[in-house]
Design a protein around this motif. Structure first.
Motif, PDB file in Angstrom:
ATOM      1  N   GLY A 144      -8.188  -5.877  -0.533  1.00  0.00           N
ATOM      2  CA  GLY A 144      -9.510  -6.311  -0.097  1.00  0.00           C
ATOM      3  C   GLY A 144      -9.808  -7.763  -0.357  1.00  0.00           C
ATOM      4  O   GLY A 144     -10.950  -8.184  -0.344  1.00  0.00           O
ATOM      5  N   LYS A 145      -8.774  -8.590  -0.587  1.00  0.00           N
ATOM      6  CA  LYS A 145      -9.006 -10.004  -0.908  1.00  0.00           C
ATOM      7  C   LYS A 145      -8.796 -10.933   0.279  1.00  0.00           C
ATOM      8  O   LYS A 145      -8.693 -12.122   0.122  1.00  0.00           O
ATOM      9  N   ALA A 146      -8.685 -10.386   1.470  1.00  0.00           N
ATOM     10  CA  ALA A 146      -8.378 -11.248   2.632  1.00  0.00           C
ATOM     11  C   ALA A 146      -9.589 -11.995   3.078  1.00  0.00           C
ATOM     12  O   ALA A 146     -10.583 -11.702   3.480  1.00  0.00           O
TER      13      ALA A 146
ATOM     14  N   LEU B 169      -7.270  -6.097   9.225  1.00  0.00           N
ATOM     15  CA  LEU B 169      -7.754  -5.049   8.321  1.00  0.00           C
ATOM     16  C   LEU B 169      -6.614  -4.435   7.519  1.00  0.00           C
ATOM     17  O   LEU B 169      -6.770  -4.116   6.343  1.00  0.00           O
ATOM     18  N   TYR B 170      -5.473  -4.270   8.157  1.00  0.00           N
ATOM     19  CA  TYR B 170      -4.290  -3.747   7.474  1.00  0.00           C
ATOM     20  C   TYR B 170      -3.876  -4.670   6.335  1.00  0.00           C
ATOM     21  O   TYR B 170      -3.631  -4.223   5.212  1.00  0.00           O
TER      22      TYR B 170
ATOM     23  N   LYS C 100      -0.836   4.068   4.316  1.00  0.00           N
ATOM     24  CA  LYS C 100      -0.193   3.491   5.498  1.00  0.00           C
ATOM     25  C   LYS C 100      -0.187   4.496   6.647  1.00  0.00           C
ATOM     26  O   LYS C 100      -0.482   4.153   7.790  1.00  0.00           O
ATOM     27  N   ARG C 101       0.116   5.755   6.361  1.00  0.00           N
ATOM     28  CA  ARG C 101       0.123   6.792   7.387  1.00  0.00           C
ATOM     29  C   ARG C 101      -1.281   6.999   7.950  1.00  0.00           C
ATOM     30  O   ARG C 101      -1.468   7.133   9.151  1.00  0.00           O
TER      31      ARG C 101
ATOM     32  N   ILE D  15       0.841  -1.185   0.000  1.00  0.00           N
ATOM     33  CA  ILE D  15       0.000   0.000   0.000  1.00  0.00           C
ATOM     34  C   ILE D  15       0.881   1.242   0.000  1.00  0.00           C
ATOM     35  O   ILE D  15       2.026   1.211   0.421  1.00  0.00           O
ATOM     36  N   ASP D  16       0.331   2.337  -0.518  1.00  0.00           N
ATOM     37  CA  ASP D  16       1.115   3.561  -0.626  1.00  0.00           C
ATOM     38  C   ASP D  16       1.352   4.183   0.749  1.00  0.00           C
ATOM     39  O   ASP D  16       0.685   3.865   1.731  1.00  0.00           O
ATOM     40  N   THR D  17       2.303   5.102   0.800  1.00  0.00           N
ATOM     41  CA  THR D  17       2.702   5.728   2.059  1.00  0.00           C
ATOM     42  C   THR D  17       1.562   6.517   2.687  1.00  0.00           C
ATOM     43  O   THR D  17       1.384   6.491   3.911  1.00  0.00           O
ATOM     44  N   TYR D  18       0.774   7.201   1.893  1.00  0.00           N
ATOM     45  CA  TYR D  18      -0.339   7.984   2.429  1.00  0.00           C
ATOM     46  C   TYR D  18      -1.353   7.075   3.135  1.00  0.00           C
ATOM     47  O   TYR D  18      -1.789   7.361   4.243  1.00  0.00           O
TER      48      TYR D  18
END
Length: 140
Positions: free
Chosen positions: A138-140, A130-131, A10-11, A5-8
């Motif tokens: 969204g495939k978990a 969720l992370y 993740k933050r 996932i991108d940094t934004y």
């Protein structure tokens, strides 16, 4: 790195995690402390605030771990599991040291510690799930 996932994002996830963590610590801490202190003072241990601080610091460490760069999916899950094992070992050490070194009643401390250990374990596991779900699209 298709499933990074991108940094934004993740933050933003980290900020949301810390916000929920703080809410659980403050609201849950008072929700347990007030009835114990008011109605069941024999079960209130003076070390109760330190129990909350202990788990809050561990959870902040978990947030730091989530922000570390991940090379593959296994590393993230492995890091989560290593972190949980380290927390378990440290917690057993804390409870053992309290039992060995303290003159205070042992049962209230142990029960409160176990209760908060389970609360934070559920919270961190749900957040990590969720992370990972958002990291994998969204495939978990």
């Amino acid at each position: 790195m298709a499933n990074e996932i991108d940094t934004y994002t993740k933050r933003r996830l980290s900020q949301r995690y810390i916000l929920w963590l703080t809410a659980i610590t403050v609201a849950g801490g008072w929700a347990v402390a007030l009835p114990l202190y008011g109605w069941l003072p024999q079960y209130y241990t003076p070390l109760y605030p330190y129990i909350m601080l202990y788990f809050y610091v561990w959870a902040l460490g978990f947030a730091w771990m989530l922000n570390r760069p991940v090379r593959d999916g296994r590393l993230s899950t492995q890091g989560f599991m290593y972190f949980k094992v380290a927390k378990l070992v440290a917690s057993v050490g804390v409870v053992g040291a309290f039992i060995a070194l303290s003159d205070q009643p042992k049962h209230p401390f142990i029960l409160l510690f176990l209760f908060w250990y389970l609360v934070y374990l559920i919270f961190e596991t749900r957040f990590f799930w969720l992370y990972e779900k958002s990291r994998k699209g969204g495939k978990a």
